[in-house]
Scaffold this active site. Structure first.
Site, PDB file in Angstrom:
ATOM      1  N   HIS A 396       0.810  -1.228   0.000  1.00 23.63           N
ATOM      2  CA  HIS A 396       0.000   0.000   0.000  1.00 23.63           C
ATOM      3  C   HIS A 396       0.838   1.271   0.000  1.00 23.63           C
ATOM      4  O   HIS A 396       0.289   2.374   0.084  1.00 23.63           O
ATOM      5  CB  HIS A 396      -0.911   0.028   1.229  1.00 23.63           C
ATOM      6  CG  HIS A 396      -1.961  -1.033   1.254  1.00 23.63           C
ATOM      7  ND1 HIS A 396      -3.223  -0.861   0.736  1.00 23.63           N
ATOM      8  CD2 HIS A 396      -1.916  -2.304   1.714  1.00 23.63           C
ATOM      9  CE1 HIS A 396      -3.925  -1.965   0.898  1.00 23.63           C
ATOM     10  NE2 HIS A 396      -3.151  -2.855   1.497  1.00 23.63           N
ATOM     11  N   LYS A 584      -7.932  14.001   4.928  1.00 22.35           N
ATOM     12  CA  LYS A 584      -7.049  12.821   4.886  1.00 22.35           C
ATOM     13  C   LYS A 584      -6.000  13.002   5.985  1.00 22.35           C
ATOM     14  O   LYS A 584      -5.906  14.062   6.578  1.00 22.35           O
ATOM     15  CB  LYS A 584      -6.354  12.697   3.506  1.00 22.35           C
ATOM     16  CG  LYS A 584      -5.651  13.976   3.077  1.00 22.35           C
ATOM     17  CD  LYS A 584      -5.165  13.914   1.620  1.00 22.35           C
ATOM     18  CE  LYS A 584      -6.308  13.983   0.603  1.00 22.35           C
ATOM     19  NZ  LYS A 584      -6.351  12.776  -0.226  1.00 22.35           N
ATOM     20  N   ARG A 585      -5.199  11.971   6.275  1.00 17.69           N
ATOM     21  CA  ARG A 585      -4.148  12.121   7.281  1.00 17.69           C
ATOM     22  C   ARG A 585      -3.236  13.260   6.852  1.00 17.69           C
ATOM     23  O   ARG A 585      -3.031  13.504   5.659  1.00 17.69           O
ATOM     24  CB  ARG A 585      -3.352  10.811   7.405  1.00 17.69           C
ATOM     25  CG  ARG A 585      -4.088   9.687   8.079  1.00 17.69           C
ATOM     26  CD  ARG A 585      -4.424  10.005   9.511  1.00 17.69           C
ATOM     27  NE  ARG A 585      -3.244  10.132  10.350  1.00 17.69           N
ATOM     28  CZ  ARG A 585      -2.848   9.207  11.250  1.00 17.69           C
ATOM     29  NH1 ARG A 585      -3.539   8.086  11.367  1.00 17.69           N
ATOM     30  NH2 ARG A 585      -1.795   9.380  11.994  1.00 17.69           N
ATOM     31  N   LYS A 590       1.131  14.537   1.113  1.00 15.27           N
ATOM     32  CA  LYS A 590      -0.260  14.807   0.700  1.00 15.27           C
ATOM     33  C   LYS A 590      -0.463  16.315   0.483  1.00 15.27           C
ATOM     34  O   LYS A 590      -1.460  16.747  -0.053  1.00 15.27           O
ATOM     35  CB  LYS A 590      -1.215  14.241   1.750  1.00 15.27           C
ATOM     36  CG  LYS A 590      -1.192  12.709   1.849  1.00 15.27           C
ATOM     37  CD  LYS A 590      -2.077  12.211   3.000  1.00 15.27           C
ATOM     38  CE  LYS A 590      -1.982  10.710   3.204  1.00 15.27           C
ATOM     39  NZ  LYS A 590      -2.800   9.915   2.273  1.00 15.27           N
ATOM     40  N   THR A 692      -8.416   6.645  -1.660  1.00 13.61           N
ATOM     41  CA  THR A 692      -9.769   6.075  -1.767  1.00 13.61           C
ATOM     42  C   THR A 692     -10.811   7.153  -1.500  1.00 13.61           C
ATOM     43  O   THR A 692     -11.904   7.123  -2.044  1.00 13.61           O
ATOM     44  CB  THR A 692      -9.934   4.905  -0.768  1.00 13.61           C
ATOM     45  OG1 THR A 692      -9.339   5.276   0.475  1.00 13.61           O
ATOM     46  CG2 THR A 692      -9.316   3.637  -1.302  1.00 13.61           C
ATOM     47  N   LYS A 696     -14.644   8.341  -3.240  1.00 15.06           N
ATOM     48  CA  LYS A 696     -15.871   8.635  -2.500  1.00 15.06           C
ATOM     49  C   LYS A 696     -16.415  10.007  -2.923  1.00 15.06           C
ATOM     50  O   LYS A 696     -17.613  10.186  -3.114  1.00 15.06           O
ATOM     51  CB  LYS A 696     -15.579   8.596  -0.988  1.00 15.06           C
ATOM     52  CG  LYS A 696     -15.139   7.235  -0.483  1.00 15.06           C
ATOM     53  CD  LYS A 696     -14.428   7.295   0.859  1.00 15.06           C
ATOM     54  CE  LYS A 696     -13.815   5.939   1.214  1.00 15.06           C
ATOM     55  NZ  LYS A 696     -12.900   6.003   2.401  1.00 15.06           N
TER      56      LYS A 696
HETATM   57  C1  26W Z   1       4.432   0.968   9.907  1.00 16.09           C
HETATM   58  C2  26W Z   1       3.527   2.104   9.925  1.00 16.09           C
HETATM   59  C3  26W Z   1       2.542   2.083   8.783  1.00 16.09           C
HETATM   60  C4  26W Z   1       1.184   1.969   9.056  1.00 16.09           C
HETATM   61  C5  26W Z   1       0.275   1.983   7.994  1.00 16.09           C
HETATM   62  C6  26W Z   1       3.003   2.163   7.490  1.00 16.09           C
HETATM   63  C7  26W Z   1       2.069   2.165   6.411  1.00 16.09           C
HETATM   64  C8  26W Z   1       0.739   2.073   6.701  1.00 16.09           C
HETATM   65  C9  26W Z   1      -0.294   2.060   5.601  1.00 16.09           C
HETATM   66  C10 26W Z   1       0.119   1.189   4.481  1.00 16.09           C
HETATM   67  C11 26W Z   1      -0.470   3.430   5.105  1.00 16.09           C
HETATM   68  C12 26W Z   1      -1.737   3.543   4.285  1.00 16.09           C
HETATM   69  O1  26W Z   1      -2.806   3.602   4.815  1.00 16.09           O
HETATM   70  N1  26W Z   1      -1.543   3.600   2.966  1.00 16.09           N
HETATM   71  C13 26W Z   1      -2.648   3.995   2.136  1.00 16.09           C
HETATM   72  O2  26W Z   1      -3.335   2.815   1.713  1.00 16.09           O
HETATM   73  C14 26W Z   1      -4.480   3.151   0.927  1.00 16.09           C
HETATM   74  C15 26W Z   1      -5.228   1.863   0.624  1.00 16.09           C
HETATM   75  O3  26W Z   1      -4.558   1.115  -0.329  1.00 16.09           O
HETATM   76  C16 26W Z   1      -4.088   3.910  -0.354  1.00 16.09           C
HETATM   77  O4  26W Z   1      -5.239   4.255  -1.048  1.00 16.09           O
HETATM   78  C17 26W Z   1      -3.273   5.144   0.010  1.00 16.09           C
HETATM   79  O5  26W Z   1      -2.787   5.754  -1.151  1.00 16.09           O
HETATM   80  C18 26W Z   1      -2.112   4.772   0.904  1.00 16.09           C
HETATM   81  O6  26W Z   1      -1.418   5.916   1.372  1.00 16.09           O
END
Ligand code: 26W
Length: 872
Positions: A396, A584-585, A590, A692, A696
């Site tokens: 992701h 968004k975060r 971003k 995503t 929406k």
């Molecule tokens: C280790 C810490 C950590 C925690 C969560 C690293 C990475 C993440 C996630 C992968 C971050 C995340 O939410 N990524 C998002 O995933 C979405 C679903 O596929 C994408 O649409 C977003 O672009 C992406 O930033």
């Protein structure tokens, strides 16, 4: 002239079909498909009766005396009863069909951002209209009760919400899909803005418990072991004995996931760490009980809190404990159920698919090996073959700081047996590489799962699974060409793309009911089961009456949001202004800062010319910053400081307003997104894997203002180039700069006076009495190389905003753009994405795959047909 249409076709019966996810053949197949028609049989009167009785039995109170919380829990308990009935039937059916049970998929994710469940359950069970009508006749507004429900924040952002959308689609498509995660005692922190800055407060979502949406299944608890040591014992074959380990009870809590108008109820199983065994160990004098309480707490701390970080891998041991806890409990549970089928383990990949949602559950690979080799006694080779055929992995993010790698010694200490297995996996993998690239140590060291004292979890997931997918076409391309190129070279057939999706049932039908019913009135209800049918709306894109209705619904949604902004922020916004939304975060890539720079520039231009021909604009920004992420937290302060200045500057006659909405979460998103005109999707190209929220917004008729990154590119393809506004560096250009440099932000500083003026305002006290408040931003743009090209894309972004301003003022044009976005949003339903995963990765419904080329011939189950059509 558009007119009301009759609902579309009924499901046709075939000689095999699925009921509650189980394949029914022979005589039962001829029984008509019992689709769960909206609970026609429960009349409003019956509902009111049932509601009163439930209130009495739960609280011994009359309607008048009951609190909104009690009224909410009464309704929710009635819905639970309905779920239990359907669930029981589905479970019974599954138990009967033990042997030829259909293949099950288990979606392992360390995050599930579910949102509130009441509305979705009522819609899926066909109860909403009856309940809403019955409650209204009892003098209760459903909207009033909705606010009483907890919004479980068991996720950070995109990854967690995607997992939740997928659970909804799995059930809607009657696929046997189950979620496996952690039941955190505290979810993602509650964000409060005090003095313009973010403050975090514990998310005590379980203070009233999570009744009625969860069922504790204590009898299915399993033991998970940590620490200790492994002793080898040779008796005919090497036996690995794990000793002096710390044992934790993993107790499952099941959250039912209902399917839309069908009899499917899937399960999201969330594991909670409980130290039951600690007490037993104490009773058995195995551990000293003096600090049993402390010991108990330390054990139960595993599922205490969600790590609030969504891009930075911290490498904390508790996080590794959480990952192994979830994976071991989940896989032990799966193999326990599989053993009931009395099939050889070699058949496991035909009956079970395990999906690894990013690297957080990647320990599933070595844990499956441990269970198959150590406990089931299989050979390493057989176990490996089964593991690879059972596991699949989704990546992701390409952000290097998000790629998980664990220090070898920490890993070995906490998981001694798993470490040995990962070591063996790495040995064999490197040997495979050596055969391919003899002598090329550099490449092998670069691809090794264990290297430089670290265990690279992405490499473990890729080597240990048969499929690795990205989440948007561009993202998957960058994985193949850049980030995971070496792995793509050796496993080209494993790499594939599955562009994300969102459930249209929550993000359109539930979040924007007025728009949903206008759509159904206009083109019928087929879009509910086949969202691609939304395309039938294109014929009304220029229809004045239809345009007027679409605009009216948007205006009313904006008025609802305006009221919330007044309540929460005490700011009066004009609901006829353009609602320009970025939620968004908070993260540098971003580029909320780019949004801020445009607002600063527009504000400056309005100060210079209050009659500037710009349509009034309300900028709405929301999102949480990870607690340790300094510049992200400063960005929130910057937004609120700028809002303070702009919103109180009478010289610009309220032409623009800036609002930071605190504590952005799923429920707030469900109110903000239907009210948006402009969807801000402006990441540095190549950095956002997909996004995503962009989908929406599209589904709710907002126009995307975005860079050509992630899902934006596919949104442009679907909606049409004239129905979106794009700008900025492309991904190849950005990657080029990262590869060869050549970008100096000072060039922009010196060439664009607007940029110079803005940057100086960051540190000259015009935005805050403390000139150092935004020094970090100033330095990041000028002294640290402006890593995300904010200054570079500024001019193009301002020009794009001009285009938006122009197009909005021609409502005929704007409303056509909105309608085209809604019409072409069907493809971004997670039902489509899921049909692809089911057919191409998990091979769930072999039937579906072979029916892609024409589902008409007999013998294809209605679900196979649905999947088949989805995949066309
Ligand atoms: C280790 C810490 C950590 C925690 C969560 C690293 C990475 C993440 C996630 C992968 C971050 C995340 O939410 N990524 C998002 O995933 C979405 C679903 O596929 C994408 O649409 C977003 O672009 C992406 O930033």
């Amino acid at each position: 002239m558009y007119k009301r249409q009759q609902p579309y076709c009924q499901a046709k019966s075939g000689d095999a079909k699925h009921v509650g996810g189980v394949l029914v053949t022979g005589q039962d197949a001829n029984k008509p498909v019992e689709r769960r028609e909206p609970n026609a049989d429960m009349t409003t009167e019956q509902f009111k009766e049932a509601y009163r009785n439930k209130l009495y039995s739960l609280y011994a109170k009359t309607l008048e005396a009951a609190s909104d919380k009690e009224k909410y829990l009464t309704l929710a308990s009635l819905v639970r009863d309905e779920i239990s009935r359907t669930w029981l039937q589905a479970k019974k059916l599954r138990a009967q069909q033990q042997e030829n049970q259909e293949k099950q998929v288990y979606y392992f994710s360390i995050e599930f951002l579910l949102g509130r469940m009441l509305d979705i359950h009522m819609i899926n069970l066909g109860l909403k209209d009856t309940c809403e009508r019955g409650l209204r006749e009892l003098g209760i507004e459903l909207a009033q009760l909705r606010e009483e429900e907890e919004d479980p924040g068991l996720g950070n952002g995109g990854l967690g919400r995607l997992a939740a959308c997928y659970l909804d689609s799995m059930a809607a498509l009657e696929l046997n899909g189950h979620g496996c995660g952690i039941r955190y005692r505290y979810g993602l922190f509650e964000q409060q803005i005090i003095g313009g800055a973010q403050y975090e407060f514990p998310d005590d979502w379980l203070k009233y418990g999570y009744y009625p949406w969860e069922y504790r299944a204590a009898d299915e608890a399993v033991e998970v072991r940590f620490g200790g040591a492994v002793r080898l014992q040779a008796n005919g074959r090497i036996v690995y004995i794990h000793e002096n380990y710390e044992a934790v009870s993993a107790v499952p809590y099941d959250i039912p996931i209902t399917g839309y108008h069908n009899n499917t109820v899937n399960t999201l199983r969330l594991w909670s760490a409980e130290a039951e065994l600690a007490k037993q160990a104490c009773a058995a004098g195995q551990t000293d009980c003096r600090n049993t309480l402390q010991y108990k707490q330390s054990l139960e701390s595993i599922s205490h809190v969600l790590y609030p970080d969504d891009t930075y891998h911290e490498g904390k041991v508790l996080r590794l404990k959480q990952q192994y806890f979830m994976v071991s409990a989940g896989l032990q549970n799966i193999l326990r159920d599989f053993r009931k089928m009395n099939l050889p383990y070699a058949n496991l990949p035909d009956k079970v698919a395990v999906h690894i949602n990013d690297t957080h559950p990647a320990l599933a690979v070595p844990e499956m090996m441990r269970l198959l080799v150590d406990e089931a006694g299989l050979s390493w080779e057989d176990a490996w073959d089964i593991t690879v055929r059972t596991m699949s992995y989704t990546n992701h993010t390409i952000l290097p700081e998000a790629m998980e790698k664990w220090p070898e010694d920490l890993f070995r200490t906490l998981l001694p047996r798993i470490y040995m297995i990962v070591h063996e996996i790495n040995e064999r993998f490197c040997r495979e590489l050596w055969d391919k690239y003899p002598g090329n140590w550099e490449k092998i060291r670069h691809m090794a799962i264990i290297a430089d004292g670290y265990i690279h979890m992405a490499y473990l997931a890729i080597a240990g699974s048969h499929s690795t997918n990205g989440v948007a076409v561009l993202h998957t391309d960058i994985l193949k060409k850049e980030v995971l190129h070496d792995f793509w070279e050796i496993y080209p057939q494993r790499f594939n793309n599955k562009t994300n999706g969102v459930t249209h049932r929550r993000w359109l039908l539930a979040a924007n009911p007025k728009l949903a019913s206008l759509v159904t009135e206009t083109i019928g209800e087929a879009w509910l089961e086949d969202p691609c049918r939304l395309q039938d709306l294109t014929q009304y894109a220029d229809d004045a009456a239809f345009q007027k209705e679409i605009a009216e619904i948007k205006r009313r949604n904006k008025q609802v949001l305006a009221r919330i902004i007044q309540q929460k922020n005490g700011i009066a916004v004009d609901s006829d202004s353009i609602f320009d939304v970025q939620v968004k975060r908070i993260h540098a890539y971003k580029r909320q800062s780019l949004n801020v720079f445009h607002i600063m520039d527009l504000y400056q231009r309005l100060l210079e010319d209050p009659d500037l021909p710009v349509w009034p604009r309300t900028f709405i920004i929301g999102g949480k910053a990870a607690m340790g992420y300094y510049i992200a937290k400063r960005t929130i302060k910057l937004i609120n400081s700028l809002a303070e200045v702009i919103n109180n500057d009478k010289r610009i006659r309220d032409k623009i307003k800036l609002v930071f909405l605190a504590n952005y979460n799923v429920s707030l998103a469900e109110t903000i997104i239907p009210a948006a005109d402009v969807s801000e999707q402006i990441p540095t190209a190549s950095r956002e894997a997909c996004g995503t929220a962009n989908m929406k917004f599209m589904m709710n008729g907002a126009v995307t203002l975005g860079t050509l990154d992630g899902g934006n590119i596919e949104i442009r393809e679907a909606a049409g180039h004239s129905n979106i506004v794009t700008f900025g560096l492309t991904a190849p250009e950005v990657l080029q700069y990262y590869r060869q440099g050549g970008y100096n932000p000072w060039d922009i500083y010196h060439s664009d006076p607007r940029v110079k003026r803005m940057l100086e305002k960051l540190v000259d006290g015009s935005l805050s009495s403390d000139r150092e408040d935004f020094r970090a931003h100033y330095d990041s743009f000028l002294h640290h190389g402006d890593q995300y090209f904010v200054l570079k894309d500024f001019a193009a972004y301002v020009a794009a905003q001009e285009i938006i301003n122009g197009k909005y003022q021609d409502q005929k044009v704007w409303r056509r753009m909105c309608i085209h976005n809604i019409a072409h949003a069907g493809w971004f339903s997670s039902d489509r994405t899921f049909a692809e995963y089911a057919a191409e990765i998990w091979r769930l419904n072999e039937a579906a795959i072979s029916c892609q080329d024409g589902c008409e011939q007999p013998g294809f189950s209605p679900i196979a047909k649905r999947l088949g059509t989805m995949l066309q």
